[in-house]
Design an enzyme around this catalytic site. Structure first.
Site, mmCIF file in Angstrom:
data_model
loop_
_atom_site.group_PDB
_atom_site.id
_atom_site.type_symbol
_atom_site.label_atom_id
_atom_site.label_comp_id
_atom_site.label_asym_id
_atom_site.label_seq_id
_atom_site.Cartn_x
_atom_site.Cartn_y
_atom_site.Cartn_z
ATOM 1 C CB SER A 168 -28.686 2.103 5.457
ATOM 2 O OG SER A 168 -27.757 0.923 5.099
ATOM 3 C CG ASP A 173 -21.282 -2.879 14.452
ATOM 4 O OD1 ASP A 173 -20.774 -2.388 15.080
ATOM 5 O OD2 ASP A 173 -20.723 -3.715 13.463
ATOM 6 N N PRO A 174 -21.734 0.550 15.666
ATOM 7 C CG PRO A 174 -21.467 1.576 17.616
ATOM 8 C CD PRO A 174 -21.627 0.181 17.023
#
Ligand code: NAP
Length: 288
Positions: A168, A173-174
């Site tokens: 995906s 971006d955590p």
């Protein structure tokens, strides 16, 4: 995110259209334009009863001159839904290494389409957001890390040459909201990214396809757009059928070797449908 489909088995949670499995099983039988001719490949698809996995499995089956298809599913019910063939194996990738090894033995390539899938707890009340939960044994850490790592390890141990992963976008971006779906700290994109890195470091040949929001729409009618590392591509979604075809073409195009790419599509009618997959892969980022 669509929240009104309580009757469905699972929901798309990446912004794609929510549809029934019947629609999701659009056949790819007409999609038969390989990059190159080559020796016939024996290919295992894991998550073969999933919405994209099934498209890949059926497309491979429809091209017997190019592929000998195998599928790994989690349950006997899924095996029956796919026709109960001798080429279907049942096992949980996180906990059943012998089933995985049996399915992979003798394969040239592996296409990984297993994924943790959050289920909607109940239809949301008007104005409220839906609540999701991962089923027991189905947390991202279990499926997308341990289960995916096990597949890479088994592929390496059994001499499988090539691994394609469908994952995906969003993993750079955590704080991506998908990392909180099903509960704080479930971190699906973090675990997916970690196992992609594990594959890259494994020494196996690989292609990593990070899809945008998945649509259950026809394939091969849109122009595909690739990028890397979540850079804005102007479009956010892509039909599952096109993701499936891209995964198969990765086995046929030498240009797909050792690359990772984000995949979205333009709207139908905006640009010519992608036909030259080798050219598309040639522009992809090499490495992670
Ligand atoms: P899906 O329908 O959710 O299928 C996932 C498959 O994985 C299911 O068949 C499931 O088996 C199987 N699975 C889960 N845990 C397993 C385990 N421990 N052992 C064996 N099999 C296991 O997948 P999808 O929606 O087509 O998505 C394909 C990929 O694209 C996923 O990596 C997803 O994260 C990614 N993606 C999705 C979206 C979106 O909009 N949904 C957007 C971008 C990327 P069962 O059939 O038994 O449950």
């Amino acid at each position: 995110m669509h929240a009104s489909c309580a009757a469905q088995r699972s929901v798309s949670f990446f912004g794609g259209t929510v549809v029934t499995r019947r629609v999701a099983r659009q056949s790819l039988r007409s999609m038969a334009t390989p990059c190159v001719a080559g020796a016939k490949q024996t290919v295992l698809v894991t998550g073969a009863a999933g919405r994209t996995g099934r498209l890949v499995y059926e497309a491979l089956l429809s091209r017997p001159e190019q592929f000998s298809a195998r599928g790994l599913v989690r349950t006997a019910e899924s095996k029956a839904a796919l026709g109960n063939g001798d080429n279907l194996f049942v096992g949980d990738v996180s906990s059943n290494s012998s089933a995985l090894e049996e399915a992979l033995r003798g394969c040239d390539a592996l296409i990984i389409l297993t994924s943790a899938t959050p289920k909607m707890v109940a239809p949301p009340k008007p104005g409220e957001r839906p609540e999701f939960v991962y089923p027991a044994g189905g947390l991202p850490e279990q499926v997308d890390w341990h289960g995916q790592k096990a597949q890479v390890d088994a592929a390496r141990a059994l001499g499988v040459k090539n691994v394609v992963v469908v994952g995906s976008r969003g993993g750079t971006d955590p704080n991506n909201m998908l990392n909180r779906i099903g509960g704080e700290g479930t971190n699906i994109l973090v675990w997916k990214r970690k196992s992609e890195k594990y594959l890259v470091d494994s020494g196996l040949d690989y292609t990593i396809i990070r899809a945008g929001g998945l649509l259950d729409k026809p394939g091969r009618v849109r122009q595909l757009v690739i990028g890397s590392d979540d850079a804005d591509l102007g479009f956010r979604a892509v039909p599952r059928a096109d993701v499936a075809e891209m995964a198969i073409q990765a086995l046929l195009c030498k240009e797909a070797s050792g690359c990772s790419l984000d995949l979205v599509s333009k709207e139908e009618g905006d640009g010519a449908p992608t036909a030259d997959f080798a050219a598309l892969f040639a522009t992809a980022k090499r490495g992670m």
